[in-house]
Design an enzyme around this catalytic site. Structure first.
Site, PDB file in Angstrom:
ATOM      1  N   GLN A 148       0.839  -1.191   0.000  1.00 49.97           N
ATOM      2  CA  GLN A 148       0.000   0.000   0.000  1.00 49.97           C
ATOM      3  C   GLN A 148       0.879   1.249   0.000  1.00 49.97           C
ATOM      4  O   GLN A 148       1.808   1.349   0.796  1.00 49.97           O
ATOM      5  CB  GLN A 148      -0.917   0.001   1.210  1.00 49.97           C
ATOM      6  N   GLU A 154      -1.493 -16.711  -2.425  1.00 54.30           N
ATOM      7  CA  GLU A 154      -0.923 -15.596  -3.183  1.00 54.30           C
ATOM      8  C   GLU A 154      -0.191 -16.151  -4.409  1.00 54.30           C
ATOM      9  O   GLU A 154       0.490 -17.175  -4.326  1.00 54.30           O
ATOM     10  CB  GLU A 154       0.047 -14.806  -2.306  1.00 54.30           C
ATOM     11  N   ASP A 179      -8.434  -9.631  -1.110  1.00 57.05           N
ATOM     12  CA  ASP A 179      -7.953  -8.309  -1.514  1.00 57.05           C
ATOM     13  C   ASP A 179      -7.423  -8.426  -2.943  1.00 57.05           C
ATOM     14  O   ASP A 179      -6.212  -8.395  -3.176  1.00 57.05           O
ATOM     15  CB  ASP A 179      -6.852  -7.842  -0.549  1.00 57.05           C
ATOM     16  N   CYS A 186     -10.015  -1.917  -4.330  1.00 61.10           N
ATOM     17  CA  CYS A 186      -9.471  -0.608  -4.706  1.00 61.10           C
ATOM     18  C   CYS A 186     -10.184  -0.035  -5.927  1.00 61.10           C
ATOM     19  O   CYS A 186      -9.777   1.019  -6.423  1.00 61.10           O
ATOM     20  CB  CYS A 186      -7.969  -0.705  -4.974  1.00 61.10           C
TER      21      CYS A 186
END
Length: 429
Positions: free
Chosen positions: A257, A310, A359, A386
């Site tokens: 971030q 991931e 996310d 986002c």
């Protein structure tokens, strides 16, 4: 008047950092592009609803569904207009500061409008979602928040950024969104190899800044690449979460971030959205370097478990360093979609989840991943997004799979831009 200049009455905000205007239908009464009397749609940047402007067409043509334009002169101004905090990101300038002419409270109202419109249009949910500012942003006027920036050198070796929707580089003298530590590197006064890609990272926790040029560590003092085999290519990111200090070792070119307060703001929001998960099994998708994995592992306690998935190998290595002593965490490297649909061998570990946290990248999770999550029948899904359009599309997919939207929070973690971060909760219907 310049043939590319048109006078426009500016209408509502649209997702993407622009407003909608309509070019009047032609005087002879024939139909415009969108029907009689309605005129052609023009997406206009650097303006505000209710304004009247002169705008320069940047994309047009009779075959185009809509046109694009930049407002270059304001004839009637909105009360929310302020002098641009970053003129280089104005008409004809670089991308990344398209709301720099908008007062900070109005920027948040702008983003709230976009979220509500996307939820209504794509998810068929009527919801007003106020946008919360990050700590310190009001005092800083929405500036100085970026801990990571990317630049490119122009043909003369000056550092700059690409113009909006262009590969042309505009040399810069400053970057007002950059943190004080990055400003102190004085990147814009130096001469670089033409075409060089320059990345600067200055963690908010105080770790020494790091510069990469074309992906390699760069010695600013000597003005050349750092040839040492052990040259630093990672930084320590320090995040305060739930009263504890966590240190994440993150590759300088890896995803993290960029707002100095974003890691803590989002991690705390995710924990609040999870509620009491002691003893639960939590699936953490698109887990990156472990920002959410670590506090979730503490929330579930020794009798709970976290399975983190991931796709990026470097991010998984970074996460492994911080969770190596946490026996209740399992890290899986693999494409989230393939893992969730069973196409990846790692999927054998993803057979149950009381709660799912995801996310995804800006494009969202998509129907396949959403349906695979819903098939696990978790008691709660916490979605960090986002992009409000991608979030709304995925909420619609969740609705089709038997989930309804609960709480939604939004955070202004990209001041001066149209981007906004959301944390949404989905519950079984």
């Amino acid at each position: 008047m310049d043939s590319d200049l048109i006078e426009l009455e500016i209408g509502p905000i649209a997702h993407g950092g622009h407003c909608v205007a309509r070019l009047d239908a032609v005087d002879d009464g024939t139909s415009g592009a969108d029907g009689p009397g309605r005129g052609r749609v023009v997406f206009v940047r650097h303006t505000l609803p209710g304004e009247r402007v002169l705008a320069r067409l940047t994309e047009s043509g009779e075959g185009a569904t809509f046109w694009r334009a930049d407002a270059v002169e304001v004839l009637v101004a909105s009360p929310d207009r302020v002098p641009s905090a970053w003129p280089a990101a104005g008409p004809g300038g670089v991308g990344g500061g398209e709301l720099a002419h908008v007062a900070l409270p109005a920027q948040r109202a702008w983003k709230s409008t976009v979220i509500a419109e996307q939820l209504s249009r794509l998810a068929h949910v009527e919801r007003e979602v106020p946008v919360e500012g990050a700590p310190g942003d009001d005092e800083r006027g929405g500036l100085g928040w970026r801990t990571r920036i990317e630049l490119v050198a122009d043909a003369s070796g000056r550092a700059g950024m690409s113009k909006f929707r262009s590969h042309d580089v505009l040399a810069l003298d400053s970057m007002p969104l950059a943190s004080e530590a990055i400003v102190a590197l004085d990147l814009f006064s130096k001469t670089w190899r033409p075409g060089a890609r320059i990345e600067a990272v200055a963690p908010a926790g105080g770790d020494a800044p790091l510069v990469l040029v074309d992906g390699e560590p760069f010695d600013l003092r000597r003005g050349r690449p750092d040839p040492r085999p052990n040259a630093r290519s990672s930084v320590n990111e320090i995040v305060e979460i739930a009263g504890r200090t966590h240190v994440f070792r993150v590759g300088a070119s890896a995803f993290w971030q960029v707002h100095r307060e974003a890691p803590g703001v989002l991690a705390r929001a995710v924990l609040e959205a999870l509620g009491d998960v002691e003893g639960a099994t939590v699936l953490d998708l698109y887990s990156g370097s472990g920002l959410f994995t670590v506090p979730i592992s503490e929330a579930v306690g020794p009798t709970g478990a976290v399975v983190a998935v991931e796709g990026d190998a470097r991010a998984v290595r970074d996460a492994r360093r911080v969770v190596h002593d946490r026996p209740n965490v399992e890290l899986l490297q693999g494409d989230v979609g393939r893992v969730m649909t069973g196409e990846d061998d790692s999927s054998s570990s993803v057979v149950h989840a009381d709660v799912v946290v995801l996310d995804p990248p800006r494009v969202g999770a998509g129907r396949v991943v959403v349906e695979a999550i819903a098939a696990l029948r978790p008691e709660r899904v916490v979605y960090v997004a986002c992009d409000p359009a991608a979030l709304a599309r995925d909420i619609a997919y969740f609705a089709g799979a038997g989930y309804t939207l609960g709480d939604v929070r939004a955070f202004d973690l990209f001041p001066m831009t149209h981007h906004v971060e959301c944390v949404a909760v989905l519950l079984p219907a």
